[in-house]
Design a protein around this motif. Structure first.
Motif, PDB file in Angstrom:
ATOM      1  N   LEU A 182       0.841  -1.209   0.000  1.00  0.00           N
ATOM      2  CA  LEU A 182       0.000   0.000   0.000  1.00  0.00           C
ATOM      3  C   LEU A 182       0.871   1.252   0.000  1.00  0.00           C
ATOM      4  O   LEU A 182       0.570   2.240  -0.678  1.00  0.00           O
ATOM      5  N   ALA A 184       3.775   1.417  -1.308  1.00  0.00           N
ATOM      6  CA  ALA A 184       4.340   1.538  -2.659  1.00  0.00           C
ATOM      7  C   ALA A 184       3.350   2.223  -3.586  1.00  0.00           C
ATOM      8  O   ALA A 184       3.730   3.050  -4.428  1.00  0.00           O
ATOM      9  N   ILE A 185       2.048   1.895  -3.427  1.00  0.00           N
ATOM     10  CA  ILE A 185       1.036   2.578  -4.244  1.00  0.00           C
ATOM     11  C   ILE A 185       1.057   4.073  -3.943  1.00  0.00           C
ATOM     12  O   ILE A 185       1.035   4.917  -4.855  1.00  0.00           O
ATOM     13  N   CYS A 188       3.824   5.771  -5.571  1.00  0.00           N
ATOM     14  CA  CYS A 188       3.640   5.933  -7.017  1.00  0.00           C
ATOM     15  C   CYS A 188       3.141   7.342  -7.329  1.00  0.00           C
ATOM     16  O   CYS A 188       3.401   7.890  -8.395  1.00  0.00           O
TER      17      CYS A 188
ATOM     18  N   ILE B 174      -1.560  -3.168 -11.946  1.00  0.00           N
ATOM     19  CA  ILE B 174      -0.717  -2.947 -10.778  1.00  0.00           C
ATOM     20  C   ILE B 174       0.154  -4.160 -10.451  1.00  0.00           C
ATOM     21  O   ILE B 174       1.193  -4.042  -9.816  1.00  0.00           O
ATOM     22  N   ALA B 178       5.542  -2.180  -8.992  1.00  0.00           N
ATOM     23  CA  ALA B 178       6.150  -2.506  -7.698  1.00  0.00           C
ATOM     24  C   ALA B 178       5.150  -2.975  -6.631  1.00  0.00           C
ATOM     25  O   ALA B 178       5.407  -3.989  -5.968  1.00  0.00           O
ATOM     26  N   PRO B 179       4.008  -2.285  -6.437  1.00  0.00           N
ATOM     27  CA  PRO B 179       3.119  -2.728  -5.358  1.00  0.00           C
ATOM     28  C   PRO B 179       2.646  -4.167  -5.532  1.00  0.00           C
ATOM     29  O   PRO B 179       2.490  -4.911  -4.559  1.00  0.00           O
ATOM     30  N   PHE B 182       4.735  -6.786  -3.844  1.00  0.00           N
ATOM     31  CA  PHE B 182       4.505  -6.931  -2.415  1.00  0.00           C
ATOM     32  C   PHE B 182       3.233  -7.738  -2.146  1.00  0.00           C
ATOM     33  O   PHE B 182       3.203  -8.587  -1.262  1.00  0.00           O
ATOM     34  N   PHE B 183       2.173  -7.475  -2.954  1.00  0.00           N
ATOM     35  CA  PHE B 183       0.915  -8.180  -2.711  1.00  0.00           C
ATOM     36  C   PHE B 183       1.060  -9.676  -2.988  1.00  0.00           C
ATOM     37  O   PHE B 183       0.566 -10.504  -2.224  1.00  0.00           O
TER      38      PHE B 183
END
Lengths: 194, 240
Positions: A182, A184-185, A188, B174, B178-179, B182-183
């Motif tokens: 989250l 990282a989002i 962005c 997504i 990058a995110p 992680f997910f």
């Protein structure tokens, strides 16, 4: 003037836009491992800033004045890792002897980052992007500041999360990784800055 | 299977102690290069070559390297092989080299390699460590390819650049960013925790199942980045 502008842009892009942990995945181990409490995270962050800035300076000097004149640039990986490992050991001894107060606050974290992939990563990126010495040092500093920002935010969130009732399999690492995702989002969003 | 035989080592690396799915080592490259299945495979095989060769050489030199300076010696050996592999990739597979970028030289600080050198190659005659390296490397490649395929499938609807999903599928972009890394890893560790809890209830030995590196990418033993220098929990225990 133009140079100052370049350096400022580099500072912002390395610390926020392409954050070292959240978009480049370097230095994940300390990011996930030492982020339980904000004060330990801050200590780790300070040590990382110190070591990465110093290491990018030393690696930059070594590349320019030893490896390039001798024509052995291909040995950069071996040289950088050895120099960084030796440098951290040396810094640790130096601090213990000369500035004991600083050693006490950073000392425990120093051996941990000897060969943190972020340190080697920054040195290699500096060479790959042909940053030169000054720009390399700025890039190293900015990258490590980005690391510190990220690890302190994560530690703050983890402190709050501790008392939540999370499903058993998601306790520990999975929640931390979701939080990091989250974040990282959110990071962005910085890409609009430049 | 007899212990330390070639087959047992391959099985051990691929399934029983898979470096990614079981031991959770080398997370930085795992997250960074798995944007597509082909990148994951390339990274995995590159690491496998370095791992197998460095295991072999370290095992051959185990009587020559003094115990006190073994870590720097391992690093030099590993870094040499990484450099060799990097130069070969630049010459013969430039597209893969560009896709993986700085993560190729960073194989030097991959936990798996130093972990295997320290915990296996340094104390065994050369043949089993060679197969141990191949097994672990293949295990790593399989894991990276799987993670890469899942991310590519969800993020673009393709696997290995071939359209798999029907046209009506909207890619969840997504997952290749990058995110998404992680997910995907969060889901993976959750599944692992679930299996671990279930196994523990049945009385199985789950002690090998790790939960990722803790501090330093390089200073690791068999169980992830060991707390060789600094015990993070010691501070907490003091505070309690």
């Amino acid at each position: 003037m133009n140079e100052m502008k370049d350096l400022l842009i580099l500072l912002i892009s390395s610390s926020l836009v392409s954050n070292v942990v959240l978009s480049q995945f370097l230095g994940l181990c300390p990011f996930l491992g030492v982020s339980k409490k904000t004060n330990t995270a801050a200590g780790m962050g300070a040590a990382v800033i110190f070591v990465i800035t110093l290491a990018s300076a030393v690696a930059g000097l070594m590349y320019k004045f030893i490896l390039v004149p001798l024509g052995i640039e291909y040995l950069q990986t071996i040289c950088f890792i050895l120099v960084i490992a030796a440098l951290v050991q040396f810094v640790e001894m130096f601090l213990r002897k000369v500035i004991p107060s600083l050693y006490e606050s950073l000392g425990v974290y120093l051996p941990l980052i000897t060969t943190n992939c972020a340190v080697l990563g920054v040195a290699l990126v500096n060479v790959q992007k042909e940053y030169g010495i000054i720009k390399g040092i700025v890039n190293g500093f900015a990258t490590s500041v980005g690391f510190t920002i990220a690890i302190i935010i994560l530690a703050g969130i983890r402190e709050k999360l501790e008392y939540n009732d999370i499903p058993e399999p998601f306790k520990g690492m999975p929640t931390v990784l979701l939080t990091a995702g989250l974040m990282a989002i959110a990071f962005c969003g910085f890409s609009g800055l430049l | 299977m007899t212990k330390n035989s070639a087959g047992e080592r391959l099985y051990n690396g691929l399934l029983k102690e898979n470096p990614t799915f079981v031991l959770m080592l080398g997370m930085c490259p795992t997250l960074a290069v798995t944007t597509s299945a082909i990148n994951g495979l390339g990274m995995g095989l590159t690491t496998a070559v370095v791992l197998a060769l460095s295991n072999l050489i370290i095992s051959l030199l185990r009587k020559v390297i003094p115990a006190k300076v073994r870590i720097p010696a391992f690093i030099v050996i590993i870094a040499s092989f990484v450099t060799v592999v990097q130069l070969l990739l630049q010459a013969y597979l430039p597209s893969l080299n560009d896709a993986l970028g700085v993560y190729i030289p960073l194989i030097v600080v991959n936990c798996i390699i130093l972990g295997r050198a320290e915990s296996y190659a340094y104390s065994n005659p050369p043949i089993p460590p060679l197969f141990d390296g191949i097994g672990m490397g293949l295990g790593f490649s399989v894991a990276l390819t799987c993670i890469g395929a899942v991310r590519e499938l969800l993020g673009t609807g393709k696997v290995f650049d071939m359209q798999v999903m029907p046209d009506s599928f909207t890619p969840i972009g997504i997952f290749v960013l990058a995110p998404g890394a992680f997910f995907v890893l969060a889901a993976l560790t959750a599944i692992q925790n679930y299996l671990k809890i279930k196994g523990a209830k049945k009385g199985k030995d789950t002690s090998k199942i790790g939960s990722g590196c803790s501090h330093d990418c390089l200073n690791c033993g068999e169980k992830g980045c060991a707390e060789r220098f600094y015990d993070a929990n010691a501070e907490e225990r003091k505070e309690d």
